[in-house]
Design a protein around this motif. Sequence first.
Motif, PDB file in Angstrom:
ATOM      1  N   LYS A 118       0.744  -1.081   0.031  1.00  0.00           N
ATOM      2  CA  LYS A 118       0.003  -0.039   0.026  1.00  0.00           C
ATOM      3  C   LYS A 118       0.830   1.219  -0.159  1.00  0.00           C
ATOM      4  CE  LYS A 118      -3.635   0.040   2.717  1.00  0.00           C
ATOM      5  NZ  LYS A 118      -4.463   0.024   3.851  1.00  0.00           N
ATOM      6  N   TYR A 119       0.549   2.441  -0.695  1.00  0.00           N
ATOM      7  CA  TYR A 119       1.143   3.574  -0.850  1.00  0.00           C
ATOM      8  C   TYR A 119       0.020   4.507  -0.789  1.00  0.00           C
ATOM      9  CZ  TYR A 119       5.112   1.137  -2.764  1.00  0.00           C
ATOM     10  OH  TYR A 119       6.350   0.241  -2.810  1.00  0.00           O
ATOM     11  N   TRP A 120       0.534   5.837  -0.619  1.00  0.00           N
ATOM     12  CA  TRP A 120      -0.227   6.948  -0.667  1.00  0.00           C
ATOM     13  C   TRP A 120       0.238   8.105  -1.527  1.00  0.00           C
ATOM     14  CZ3 TRP A 120      -4.781   5.993   2.042  1.00  0.00           C
ATOM     15  CH2 TRP A 120      -4.860   4.892   2.827  1.00  0.00           C
ATOM     16  N   CYS A 121      -0.854   8.840  -2.235  1.00  0.00           N
ATOM     17  CA  CYS A 121      -0.404   9.996  -3.144  1.00  0.00           C
ATOM     18  C   CYS A 121      -0.737  11.195  -2.203  1.00  0.00           C
ATOM     19  CB  CYS A 121      -1.120  10.151  -4.353  1.00  0.00           C
ATOM     20  SG  CYS A 121      -0.670   8.768  -5.600  1.00  0.00           S
ATOM     21  N   GLY A 122       0.104  12.007  -1.947  1.00  0.00           N
ATOM     22  CA  GLY A 122      -0.283  12.947  -0.863  1.00  0.00           C
ATOM     23  C   GLY A 122      -0.084  14.349  -1.453  1.00  0.00           C
ATOM     24  N   VAL A 123      -0.840  15.366  -0.895  1.00  0.00           N
ATOM     25  CA  VAL A 123      -0.959  16.697  -1.070  1.00  0.00           C
ATOM     26  C   VAL A 123      -0.708  17.510   0.152  1.00  0.00           C
ATOM     27  CG1 VAL A 123      -1.979  18.841  -2.256  1.00  0.00           C
ATOM     28  CG2 VAL A 123      -2.353  16.466  -3.407  1.00  0.00           C
ATOM     29  N   SER A 124       0.210  18.252   0.204  1.00  0.00           N
ATOM     30  CA  SER A 124       0.561  18.976   1.652  1.00  0.00           C
ATOM     31  C   SER A 124      -0.314  20.090   1.677  1.00  0.00           C
ATOM     32  CB  SER A 124       2.009  19.505   1.700  1.00  0.00           C
ATOM     33  OG  SER A 124       2.847  18.325   1.878  1.00  0.00           O
ATOM     34  N   ARG A 125      -1.023  20.285   2.687  1.00  0.00           N
ATOM     35  CA  ARG A 125      -1.541  21.542   2.950  1.00  0.00           C
ATOM     36  C   ARG A 125      -1.852  22.114   4.375  1.00  0.00           C
ATOM     37  NH1 ARG A 125      -8.108  20.318   2.139  1.00  0.00           N
ATOM     38  NH2 ARG A 125      -8.372  18.782   3.714  1.00  0.00           N
ATOM     39  N   ASN A 126      -2.316  23.134   4.744  1.00  0.00           N
ATOM     40  CA  ASN A 126      -2.381  23.396   6.285  1.00  0.00           C
ATOM     41  C   ASN A 126      -3.377  22.651   6.835  1.00  0.00           C
ATOM     42  OD1 ASN A 126      -0.708  25.707   6.055  1.00  0.00           O
ATOM     43  ND2 ASN A 126      -2.018  27.068   5.307  1.00  0.00           N
ATOM     44  N   GLY A 127      -3.048  22.042   7.876  1.00  0.00           N
ATOM     45  CA  GLY A 127      -3.993  21.176   8.589  1.00  0.00           C
ATOM     46  C   GLY A 127      -3.769  19.814   8.199  1.00  0.00           C
ATOM     47  N   LYS A 128      -4.853  19.146   7.503  1.00  0.00           N
ATOM     48  CA  LYS A 128      -5.038  17.623   6.954  1.00  0.00           C
ATOM     49  C   LYS A 128      -4.522  17.645   5.672  1.00  0.00           C
ATOM     50  CE  LYS A 128      -8.762  15.555   6.417  1.00  0.00           C
ATOM     51  NZ  LYS A 128      -9.999  14.752   6.769  1.00  0.00           N
ATOM     52  N   ASP A 129      -3.598  16.710   5.385  1.00  0.00           N
ATOM     53  CA  ASP A 129      -3.247  16.582   4.049  1.00  0.00           C
ATOM     54  C   ASP A 129      -4.061  15.649   3.098  1.00  0.00           C
ATOM     55  OD1 ASP A 129      -0.784  18.037   4.624  1.00  0.00           O
ATOM     56  OD2 ASP A 129       0.549  16.300   4.534  1.00  0.00           O
ATOM     57  N   ILE A 130      -3.923  15.763   1.907  1.00  0.00           N
ATOM     58  CA  ILE A 130      -5.049  14.944   1.110  1.00  0.00           C
ATOM     59  C   ILE A 130      -4.279  13.841   0.440  1.00  0.00           C
ATOM     60  CG2 ILE A 130      -6.374  15.190  -0.928  1.00  0.00           C
ATOM     61  CD1 ILE A 130      -6.627  18.254  -0.658  1.00  0.00           C
ATOM     62  N   TYR A 131      -4.762  12.632   0.918  1.00  0.00           N
ATOM     63  CA  TYR A 131      -4.397  11.215   0.387  1.00  0.00           C
ATOM     64  C   TYR A 131      -5.127  10.725  -0.640  1.00  0.00           C
ATOM     65  CZ  TYR A 131      -1.360  12.482   4.207  1.00  0.00           C
ATOM     66  OH  TYR A 131      -0.743  12.799   5.237  1.00  0.00           O
TER      67      TYR A 131
END
Length: 431
Positions: free
Chosen positions: A107-120
Motif C-alpha cells: 500500500k502507498y499513498w499519493c499525498g498533497v501537503s496543505r495547512n491542517g490535514k493533507d489530502i491522500y
Amino acid sequence: MWSFQNFFFILGIFFLSYFPASLSCVSSGAGVIHVFGYEGRDVKIPCEYGDGYEDYEKYLCKDDCGHSDILITTTQTNKTKYFIYEDRKTRIFTVTISDLSAVDAGKYWCGVSRNGKDIYTEVQLDVRQDICCDEVNKIQSHEEASVSISCPYESQDKNNLKYLCRGKQPSTCLQQAVITSNSTQNRRFRLTDDKTTRFTVNIASLTLEDSGLYLCGVHRNTGLDVFTAVELKVKEWCCLKSKNMSGIVGRAVTLQCPYPPQHQNNRKFLCKGDKHNSCTDMTNQSRFTLHNVSSHSFLVTIKDLEAGDAGTYWCGSDAQWSVGNYTKIYLSVDSPQLTTISTSTEGVTPPSPSVLDSPQLTTISTSTEGVTPPSPSVLDSPQLTTISTSTDRVTPPSPSVLEYQQETITVETFSNNSSHVPGKPFEAPKG
C-alpha cells in the motif's frame, strides 16, 4: 467571566485533538488506485489532485505515511529508486518506482501537503514475476512452409488490443510485438480476430530462426495484460538427406537421386545452388544426362567434369518443392595427380631407374659434382624424361645412353681438364 483568550485556548485543544499534525492520519481523496508491475522493471503511479492545489507540495509515501515513510516529494524530484514529475495543466503528478522487487508490493499513498490535514489517495501496488507461462502450447511446421498460432481470450476482451511477441517476458511484450490488431499485416505476419474468443496469427515462409517461444497478449485497461504461451518448432525443410560425392577433372561422375513415391509422375531434374528454391536446373545442359528413372530414383551423369562443377546439387522431383523427402548432394572435383621430383645432389649416387618408371610426367633436375652419371636403363621409361646435368671432372656417358627412339641427344660438358671443343659431338675416350 469567560474571555476570548480562554475560548481560543479551548478551541486550540479541540483542533489538535481532531486534526493531529502527524501524517499517520490518513484519508482518501478518491478511490483506490491499483497499479501492477513486474520484478526488475519500472512502474508509474499517477496521482490526481484537485483544482487550486497546483502550488502545493506533493509526495508519495508508504504504509502509515509517517515522516519516515515519505519516499519522494516534488521538491526532491529525483532519488535513486524514485522519480516524480508534475503536470499542473492536467493536475496529475506521476511517481516512477524503478527496479521493482517483491518487497515493493503493498500500500502507498499519493499525498498533497496543505495547512491542517493533507489530502491522500490510496495506491495498491501488485508486483509479479516477469515470466510466462505455466502451460505452453507446442506446435511445429517445416522450413519455408506456413503456420497458424491460435490465441484464445475471454469474451470480455473482444474489443481490446491483441498482439503477438517473441520471448517469455510479459513486461516488454507489447513494446516488442511482431504484430498487433491495430496493424494486422506486418511482412510475413498476419493477424485475424473472430471478435468472440480467439485471434490467430499466421506466419508465412518459415525459417529455422522462427523457432522459439511466442506470447499471445491481450491488453487490459486495468490490471496486467493477459498472456498465453506457444512454442514453435520449425524443422529443416522436407526431412532433408545429404550426401557427399567426388569426381576428377576430365572424367565422368554419376549421381543417384532418390525421390518420394508421391512424386513418381512428376518431372525429374537436377539443379545446382546453395538453396533449393533458387537453384539452376542443370539437366538441360549437354554434359548432364538424366537416365535410368525407376519408381523410386533416377540417375544423372556428368561427363567431362570441370573444376566449376563442384558445389551443391538438389535432386528435384517437384517444381514447387512441396513437403517431402529430398536429397542434397555435395560434389567435390579434384585435379588429376601430377608428380614432380626435384633433386639436388652432391657426391650422391643418382636415383635408381625404377624412380622413373612412373606413368606420370616426371622431371629430374640434378646438379652433380664428381658423380658417375646414370646408366642407360634410367632413360628406358616410355615417358619423355629430361636430364639437366652440370658435371665437373666427370666421365661422360657412353653413346648408347643417348640413344632414344632413334634420336641422338648431344650433351655438352665443360671442364678445365677437358679437351672437348664446344659445338662438336662428344667422343667417348677410347680404350
